[in-house]
Write a protein that holds these residues in place. Structure first.
Motif, PDB file in Angstrom:
ATOM      1  N   GLY A   1     -32.240  50.574  10.469  1.00 32.13           N
ATOM      2  CA  GLY A   1     -31.447  48.885   9.406  1.00 32.13           C
ATOM      3  C   GLY A   1     -31.870  48.064  10.555  1.00 32.13           C
ATOM      4  N   PHE A   2     -31.036  47.447  10.670  1.00 28.25           N
ATOM      5  CA  PHE A   2     -30.961  45.889  10.834  1.00 28.25           C
ATOM      6  C   PHE A   2     -29.427  45.859  11.815  1.00 28.25           C
ATOM      7  CE2 PHE A   2     -30.117  40.974  11.259  1.00 28.25           C
ATOM      8  CZ  PHE A   2     -31.384  40.724  11.208  1.00 28.25           C
ATOM      9  N   ALA A   3     -30.269  45.556  13.117  1.00 30.68           N
ATOM     10  CA  ALA A   3     -28.978  45.387  14.721  1.00 30.68           C
ATOM     11  C   ALA A   3     -29.085  43.406  15.202  1.00 30.68           C
ATOM     12  CB  ALA A   3     -29.597  46.377  15.464  1.00 30.68           C
ATOM     13  N   LEU A   4     -28.487  43.535  15.519  1.00 24.67           N
ATOM     14  CA  LEU A   4     -28.471  41.639  15.795  1.00 24.67           C
ATOM     15  C   LEU A   4     -26.880  41.942  17.033  1.00 24.67           C
ATOM     16  CD1 LEU A   4     -28.432  39.368  16.170  1.00 24.67           C
ATOM     17  CD2 LEU A   4     -26.602  39.042  14.168  1.00 24.67           C
ATOM     18  N   ARG A   5     -27.604  40.999  18.478  1.00 27.69           N
ATOM     19  CA  ARG A   5     -27.138  40.524  19.552  1.00 27.69           C
ATOM     20  C   ARG A   5     -27.487  39.638  19.152  1.00 27.69           C
ATOM     21  NH1 ARG A   5     -24.996  43.459  24.296  1.00 27.69           N
ATOM     22  NH2 ARG A   5     -23.920  41.720  24.720  1.00 27.69           N
ATOM     23  N   THR A   6     -26.570  39.308  19.117  1.00 25.27           N
ATOM     24  CA  THR A   6     -25.903  36.996  19.248  1.00 25.27           C
ATOM     25  C   THR A   6     -25.938  36.643  20.294  1.00 25.27           C
ATOM     26  OG1 THR A   6     -23.180  36.970  19.075  1.00 25.27           O
ATOM     27  CG2 THR A   6     -24.581  37.571  17.285  1.00 25.27           C
ATOM     28  N   THR A   7     -26.171  35.171  20.258  1.00 26.74           N
ATOM     29  CA  THR A   7     -25.878  34.246  21.896  1.00 26.74           C
ATOM     30  C   THR A   7     -24.639  34.709  22.407  1.00 26.74           C
ATOM     31  OG1 THR A   7     -26.259  32.494  22.699  1.00 26.74           O
ATOM     32  CG2 THR A   7     -25.636  33.027  19.851  1.00 26.74           C
ATOM     33  N   THR A   8     -24.959  34.529  23.738  1.00 30.07           N
ATOM     34  CA  THR A   8     -23.516  34.092  24.413  1.00 30.07           C
ATOM     35  C   THR A   8     -22.854  33.535  24.066  1.00 30.07           C
ATOM     36  OG1 THR A   8     -24.404  33.275  26.432  1.00 30.07           O
ATOM     37  CG2 THR A   8     -24.428  35.531  26.073  1.00 30.07           C
ATOM     38  N   ASP A   9     -22.972  32.293  23.205  1.00 31.87           N
ATOM     39  CA  ASP A   9     -22.655  31.331  22.609  1.00 31.87           C
ATOM     40  C   ASP A   9     -21.051  31.949  21.558  1.00 31.87           C
ATOM     41  OD1 ASP A   9     -23.558  29.188  24.590  1.00 31.87           O
ATOM     42  OD2 ASP A   9     -25.207  28.812  22.593  1.00 31.87           O
TER      43      ASP A   9
END
Length: 405
Positions: A275-283
């Protein structure tokens, strides 16, 4: 066109006697439209040298347009109330404007920009993990950075020792059955499989969108030390001009894929992958960010639920910003199930995944092409749930285009 001030810089050269190729009537339908993206087809006559005009009575207004291989895109600028129509004429002609939306190759990556403002970066060459990290985590074929309109970076790669395999925006399948062997293309530290860029890069620049298509492959690592491609894939990414005073921008990701071997592959039921995987900013941690789904779920209860859209907003050094991820209604098992890290994971950091196979497996047959589509809106500030739903409705139910000659 007050939402597209930069587009006034486009000077289109077309004479009143230029040959008309096609006429288009665009229907708003039952949705109030706002800067709608419009797509249509036409008979090229072996040329993509075209210009577009909006026709209102005797008035004709040039409209920026992208044309490619008999397909044409433009923005139906401003507000178009439900139940109304707008009319356009496509003509042979040449634009004298420089592209507003630019796709440019740089060292090891491809950068999409609106003028000088970066949108996203696709990394086609292999990126090494931090020094001292196992080289198994080397990776190509992913998006990072993704920028908000205010310039804040919203993604992260090689985030920590336990999750070096998280790569900005990516889409590896986790639990699969390939040639009788369970194969994991996501957790590369297991040395069962990986995903990589496979060439066949094309880039596109223009007045209405910029983007690229790129080949990728899911590669199984066999016990004898050899490799075998299990899935061939093509990513198509299209990014559009910012709207709402430059505070919002949308881009589309279309993944088209098929098995690479005669026996196909089974994408087994699993709680995350593909699918669609996202790792976001550490902020974005539990105390500085908020997640909301179309069903009203948050990080406390969104995991293993379904959603048309997921909105993630947080505080960054450049101000509040976020992204809205929408899944297309024709995707497999849509509205897709979610994997959302709870607030106590990794110090409150966030991994999000649309997981088409969370509830049921997916058999991929040889010789058949499959597709998953997603739209992402990045924004400054925040969106209301009503604005998020309106954006999804626009994506799921685009304006109807009726073509005449």
């Amino acid at each position: 066109m007050k939402n597209f001030p930069l587009l006034f810089l486009l000077l289109l050269s077309v004479s009143a006697s230029a040959q008309t190729i096609a006429c288009f009537t665009v229907k708003a339908g039952n949705i109030n439209r706002n800067n709608s993206l419009v797509y249509a087809t036409y008979n090229t006559g072996d040329t993509d040298a075209v210009v577009l005009e909006e026709v209102t009575g005797k008035k004709r207004v040039p409209v920026p347009v992208n044309a490619l291989k008999g397909k044409v895109w433009w923005v139906m600028s401003g507000k178009t109330p439900a139940g109304t129509v707008r009319k356009y004429e496509l003509k042979k002609g040449i634009t004298t404007a420089r592209p507003l939306m630019i796709a440019g190759i740089q060292s090891g990556s491809l950068l999409l920009q609106q003028g000088e403002q970066p949108i996203l970066q696709y990394n086609y060459q292999t990126v090494d993990p931090p020094a001292g990290t196992d080289t198994v985590f080397r990776r190509s074929g992913f998006i990072h950075p993704l920028w908000a309109p205010n310039g804040a970076v919203l993604t992260n790669i090689f985030p920590n020792a336990g999750h070096r395999h998280h790569m900005g925006i990516w889409n590896s399948w986790t639990h699969t059955l390939f040639e009788g062997r369970e194969t994991d293309f996501w957790n590369v530290q297991k040395r069962e499989g990986k995903v990589r860029y496979a060439g066949k890069m094309e880039t596109f620049s223009g007045s209405v969108w910029c983007g690229f298509s790129a080949g990728q492959e899911h590669v199984a690592l066999l016990k004898d030390g050899t490799e075998k491609t299990a899935i061939n894939e093509v990513w198509l990414v299209q990014a559009y001009p910012a709207t709402d005073g430059g505070n919002r921008r949308q881009w589309d990701l279309t993944s088209t894929f098929s098995p690479a071997t005669p026996d196909g592959i089974i994408l087994l039921q699993y709680r995350y992958g593909g699918g669609f995987a996202l790792r976001t900013t550490t902020d974005f941690i539990a105390t500085t960010s908020q997640l909301l789904t179309s069903e009203g779920k948050t990080r406390k209860d969104a995991d293993s639920t379904r959603a048309r859209w997921v909105k993630i907003t947080g505080t960054t050094p450049k101000g509040k910003a976020g992204l809205l991820i929408m899944n297309y209604p024709e995707n497999y098992d849509s509205p897709e199930p979610l994997r959302v890290w709870p607030e106590n994971m990794e110090g409150g950091e966030l991994m999000f995944n649309y997981t088409p196979t969370r509830m049921q497996p997916w058999q991929l047959h040889a010789g058949v092409q499959y597709q998953l589509k997603y739209r992402v809106m990045v924004y400054n500030g925040d969106l209301t749930p009503e604005e998020a739903e309106a954006a999804w409705q626009e994506y799921a139910h685009p304006p109807e285009v009726i073509r005449g000659e």
